[in-house]
Design an enzyme around this catalytic site. Structure first.
Site, short mmCIF file in Angstrom:
data_model
loop_
_atom_site.label_atom_id
_atom_site.label_comp_id
_atom_site.label_asym_id
_atom_site.label_seq_id
_atom_site.Cartn_x
_atom_site.Cartn_y
_atom_site.Cartn_z
N HIS A 114 0.86 -1.18 0.00
CA HIS A 114 0.00 0.00 0.00
C HIS A 114 0.90 1.23 0.00
O HIS A 114 1.96 1.24 0.62
CB HIS A 114 -0.88 0.01 1.25
CG HIS A 114 -1.46 1.36 1.57
ND1 HIS A 114 -0.94 2.18 2.56
CD2 HIS A 114 -2.49 2.05 1.02
CE1 HIS A 114 -1.63 3.29 2.62
NE2 HIS A 114 -2.57 3.24 1.69
N PHE A 117 0.30 9.19 -1.31
CA PHE A 117 1.03 10.45 -1.31
C PHE A 117 0.03 11.56 -1.62
O PHE A 117 -0.66 11.50 -2.63
CB PHE A 117 2.17 10.42 -2.33
CG PHE A 117 3.07 9.23 -2.13
CD1 PHE A 117 4.02 9.23 -1.12
CD2 PHE A 117 2.92 8.09 -2.91
CE1 PHE A 117 4.82 8.12 -0.90
CE2 PHE A 117 3.71 6.97 -2.70
CZ PHE A 117 4.67 6.98 -1.69
#
Length: 308
Positions: A114, A117
């Site tokens: 996973h 950002f």
């Protein structure tokens, strides 16, 4: 500020294409990422406005399901999940743009990964906007290999140390604490990096760190995929993977701030829940056999110093 947000948005769009095309190179079947572009109508009754592109792969030999989702949204007031620790921002307008991805491999010996950002800007339409970055990446193995966890964390540390030697120990600790299922007293995986409210340096310095971190995700993950994707596995291995995926579902629905933020703010449900695994199982009061391969994972997912 609008120009800086657009600059980050352009980076994220390129990142999405880079990640999906690289993952496709590891996929041995004809499965490809499909693009699902969407736009929220800009109407008064719509709480959340904006657009995005959810790229999904399903049914691959290597990647059973994966999503790499980009979005840029804005609203008139931040939802409660975004102001829980910043009460002074309650009611402020906001812009949020980010890329979030979850990759669920078919082979139980390949870990789920996973990454996320993002940037939030509160009061972007005012003279004093408040901005902060967030993100990181974490790894969830089902049958763990110590060398994989070391490689994952070493990649994370290398990118952090280029910017600030305090980042890796701080963001690793935050990752261990964040990806923790309180009701199970278990961490979700072996961790990695997690940071939120990142604005301790100038905008440009924070921007550079987050983009460097985002670009290092593939360096951390692809070597592990290539090393493990052809390991033979049994139905027992697959059953355990499906059982552990249940923990992933529990975390996403109960604790994950991104999921909660998206649902509270009127986000696009199909995209928000696209990170769910294609299959998962729950068994009542199941326990692994003492000394088994399955028991080993429970020792690996405890916080530890992976880099000696």
């Amino acid at each position: 500020m609008q120009e800086k947000i657009t600059q980050f948005e352009n980076f994220l769009a390129q990142l999405q294409q880079k990640i999906t095309s690289t993952l496709e190179q590891s996929e041995t079947s004809s499965a490809k990422f499909i693009s699902d572009k969407w736009q929220k109508p800009d109407t008064p009754e719509q709480k959340l406005k904006g657009y995005g592109n959810s790229m999904i792969i399903e049914g691959g030999e290597i990647f059973e399901k994966g999503v790499v989702a980009f979005s840029r949204v804005h609203g008139d007031a931040l939802p409660p999940s975004a102001t829980a620790k910043r009460q002074e921002l309650a009611g402020k307008s906001f812009i949020a743009t980010g890329v979030s991805l979850v990759i669920h491999p078919r082979n139980p010996f390949v870990p789920t990964s996973h990454a996320n950002f993002r940037i939030f800007v509160a009061g972007a339409d005012t003279d004093n906007p408040i901005w902060w970055f967030g993100g990181g990446f974490d790894l969830t193995p089902y049958y763990p290999f110590e060398e994989d966890a070391i490689h994952w964390h070493q990649t994370a540390k290398n990118i952090c140390d280029k910017h600030d030697a305090s980042y890796y120990p701080s963001f690793k600790k935050l990752c261990d604490e964040y990806f923790y299922l309180k009701h199970r007293d278990e961490c979700r995986g072996v961790g990695g990096l997690f940071f939120d409210d990142l604005n301790d340096k100038s905008f440009d310095e924070c921007f550079k760190f987050v983009t460097d971190c985002a670009n290092s995700y593939l360096d951390a993950y692809i070597p592990i995929v290539e090393k493990r994707k052809n390991i033979e596995y049994s139905q027992k291995h697959k059953d355990f993977q499906l059982y552990r995926r249940g923990r992933y579902v529990e975390f996403n629905l109960v604790f994950d701030r991104g999921t909660i933020f998206g649902l509270q703010s009127g986000g696009r449900t199909e995209s928000i829940l696209s990170s769910m695994p294609p299959m998962a199982t729950w068994k009542y009061n199941w326990q692994p056999e003492p000394g088994s391969e399955e028991e080993k994972v429970y020792e690996y997912i405890k916080p530890r110093d992976w880099i000696k």
